[in-house]
Design a protein around this motif. Structure first.
Motif, PDB file in Angstrom:
ATOM      1  N   UNK A 150      -9.598  12.178  83.357  1.00  0.00           N
ATOM      2  CA  UNK A 150     -11.038  12.081  83.153  1.00  0.00           C
ATOM      3  C   UNK A 150     -11.772  12.635  84.374  1.00  0.00           C
ATOM      4  N   UNK A 151     -12.806  13.420  84.144  1.00  0.00           N
ATOM      5  CA  UNK A 151     -13.558  13.989  85.257  1.00  0.00           C
ATOM      6  C   UNK A 151     -15.006  14.202  84.857  1.00  0.00           C
ATOM      7  N   UNK A 152     -15.840  14.412  85.863  1.00  0.00           N
ATOM      8  CA  UNK A 152     -17.282  14.595  85.669  1.00  0.00           C
ATOM      9  C   UNK A 152     -17.671  15.980  86.180  1.00  0.00           C
ATOM     10  N   UNK A 153     -18.470  16.690  85.381  1.00  0.00           N
ATOM     11  CA  UNK A 153     -18.916  18.023  85.802  1.00  0.00           C
ATOM     12  C   UNK A 153     -20.187  18.381  85.045  1.00  0.00           C
ATOM     13  N   UNK A 154     -21.124  19.018  85.758  1.00  0.00           N
ATOM     14  CA  UNK A 154     -22.359  19.483  85.115  1.00  0.00           C
ATOM     15  C   UNK A 154     -22.281  20.979  84.794  1.00  0.00           C
ATOM     16  N   UNK A 155     -21.057  21.481  84.649  1.00  0.00           N
ATOM     17  CA  UNK A 155     -20.857  22.907  84.396  1.00  0.00           C
ATOM     18  C   UNK A 155     -21.490  23.319  83.062  1.00  0.00           C
ATOM     19  N   UNK A 182     -18.827  11.924  77.008  1.00  0.00           N
ATOM     20  CA  UNK A 182     -20.116  11.415  77.478  1.00  0.00           C
ATOM     21  C   UNK A 182     -20.920  12.555  78.094  1.00  0.00           C
ATOM     22  N   UNK A 183     -22.091  12.221  78.573  1.00  0.00           N
ATOM     23  CA  UNK A 183     -22.942  13.235  79.203  1.00  0.00           C
ATOM     24  C   UNK A 183     -22.332  13.651  80.540  1.00  0.00           C
ATOM     25  N   UNK A 184     -21.910  14.917  80.629  1.00  0.00           N
ATOM     26  CA  UNK A 184     -21.259  15.487  81.822  1.00  0.00           C
ATOM     27  C   UNK A 184     -19.920  14.821  82.125  1.00  0.00           C
ATOM     28  N   UNK A 214     -17.328   4.878  77.513  1.00  0.00           N
ATOM     29  CA  UNK A 214     -17.875   3.861  76.602  1.00  0.00           C
ATOM     30  C   UNK A 214     -17.448   4.120  75.168  1.00  0.00           C
ATOM     31  N   UNK A 215     -17.337   5.399  74.793  1.00  0.00           N
ATOM     32  CA  UNK A 215     -16.951   5.748  73.434  1.00  0.00           C
ATOM     33  C   UNK A 215     -15.505   5.395  73.126  1.00  0.00           C
ATOM     34  N   UNK A 216     -14.690   5.124  74.163  1.00  0.00           N
ATOM     35  CA  UNK A 216     -13.277   4.783  73.964  1.00  0.00           C
ATOM     36  C   UNK A 216     -13.028   3.286  73.937  1.00  0.00           C
ATOM     37  N   UNK A 217     -14.077   2.475  74.141  1.00  0.00           N
ATOM     38  CA  UNK A 217     -13.889   1.031  74.259  1.00  0.00           C
ATOM     39  C   UNK A 217     -13.317   0.402  72.991  1.00  0.00           C
ATOM     40  N   UNK A 218     -13.855   0.785  71.836  1.00  0.00           N
ATOM     41  CA  UNK A 218     -13.400   0.175  70.584  1.00  0.00           C
ATOM     42  C   UNK A 218     -11.930   0.491  70.329  1.00  0.00           C
ATOM     43  N   UNK A 219     -11.532   1.746  70.571  1.00  0.00           N
ATOM     44  CA  UNK A 219     -10.133   2.129  70.406  1.00  0.00           C
ATOM     45  C   UNK A 219      -9.247   1.371  71.392  1.00  0.00           C
ATOM     46  N   UNK A 220      -9.713   1.245  72.642  1.00  0.00           N
ATOM     47  CA  UNK A 220      -8.933   0.508  73.643  1.00  0.00           C
ATOM     48  C   UNK A 220      -8.802  -0.962  73.292  1.00  0.00           C
ATOM     49  N   UNK A 221      -9.878  -1.555  72.755  1.00  0.00           N
ATOM     50  CA  UNK A 221      -9.846  -2.969  72.363  1.00  0.00           C
ATOM     51  C   UNK A 221      -8.820  -3.188  71.253  1.00  0.00           C
ATOM     52  N   UNK A 222      -8.778  -2.284  70.278  1.00  0.00           N
ATOM     53  CA  UNK A 222      -7.814  -2.406  69.177  1.00  0.00           C
ATOM     54  C   UNK A 222      -6.382  -2.266  69.683  1.00  0.00           C
TER      55      UNK A 222
END
Length: 301
Positions: free
Chosen positions: A26-31, A70-72, A221-229
């Motif tokens: 996982x990484x963050x970039x505004x490219x 997610x955003x960036x 945040x979008x992976x939380x539901x999958x991780x919870x399951x």
């Protein structure tokens, strides 16, 4: 060219030879280039983007993808099959104007995980000439000793399980109290809405990771539901699932505050979010106590 620092996760945690595994970075970039390529979702990366030779004797790479999370925020997913045990390392990879390096990963041998413990046989009783009663006595003594050893082993495992379970419950209670205390302290802090949203997410990520033994601190945040399951196996009661869903909704709101320009909390909204989070944490913790109590009552009935 910019060098990117990524959070690296291997799935599953223990990978054996010839198993299919995933290395997620996982990484963050505004490219702007990445934003353009990921407009329609995940996209594949050519193997030629690796800045080095791939060792086909050690591993076989099946696919390389970049997934927006997610955003960036992005996730580089390398699907591969290892062909040797020990440490393997992929060469760095270049994605547009970005450069990502990888940490070594460990491949486990099945034989290293095997249980080598064996039960040794008992020595045959000594025969004493003319003393048949001693022979029977030794046989009975050996049988009773064997039964006693089995009883002690079973008892020891039960005690060890009880102690381990009590330690885990204390850990959960401590985690609950600490989380509630940190959440309540946020209401008195004189900081901006974006910082408050970030602190709420950090506190809840740490709580969920300890409670469910899953890497929520690194997941989007979008992976939380999958991780919870994955962490619960979908076997929790409805009240826990509903409580987690409400906790997840708080991440949607705080994500909006964090990443939307000039977005702020409404008057009294922070106190309301904190109150709801503590309430749902209580539901998650007390639901387990109720289920355990019902199971004990049905067992003793």
């Amino acid at each position: 060219m910019a060098e990117i620092k990524s959070e690296q996760v291997l799935l599953p945690r223990k990978v054996y030879v010839a198993d299919t595994a995933e290395l997620r970075c996982s990484f963050n970039s505004d490219s702007a280039n990445l934003k353009s390529l990921s407009e329609k979702g995940a996209f594949e990366i050519s193997f030629e983007n690796f800045a080095g030779e791939l060792d086909g004797n050690d591993y076989d790479i099946k696919q390389v993808q970049v997934v927006p999370s997610g955003i960036d925020f992005y996730k580089l997913v390398i699907t591969f099959v290892p062909w040797k045990t020990g440490t393997i390392k992929f060469p760095p990879i270049q994605i547009e104007d970005l450069y990502i390096d990888f940490a070594p990963i460990q491949i486990v041998s099945i034989t290293e995980q095997a249980n080598n413990a064996t039960l040794s046989g008992f020595a045959a009783p000594l025969l004493l000439p003319g003393t048949t009663y001693k022979l029977y006595g030794m046989l009975i003594f050996s049988l009773l000793s064997f039964l006693l050893i089995i009883r002690l082993v079973i008892k020891r495992k039960s005690i060890a399980f009880f102690i381990k379970n009590r330690k885990l419950l204390r850990k959960y209670k401590k985690n609950k109290r600490k989380t509630a205390r940190l959440l309540r302290s946020i209401k008195n802090k004189k900081i901006g809405s974006s910082e408050i949203a970030a602190q709420i997410q950090k506190i809840m990520r740490q709580y969920l990771e300890i409670r469910f033994d899953y890497q929520f601190t690194r997941a989007a945040s979008s992976e939380f539901e999958e991780g919870f399951c994955k962490a619960t196996g979908g076997l929790l009661p409805d009240e826990k699932n509903i409580a987690f869903g409400k906790i997840l909704s708080s991440f949607v709101r705080t994500d909006f505050i964090r990443y939307s320009k000039n977005a702020v909390f409404n008057d009294g909204e922070v106190a309301k979010i904190v109150k709801e989070l503590i309430k749902n944490i209580d539901i998650i913790e007390t639901a387990a106590d109720k289920n355990n109590k019902k199971a004990e009552e049905s067992k003793n009935a």
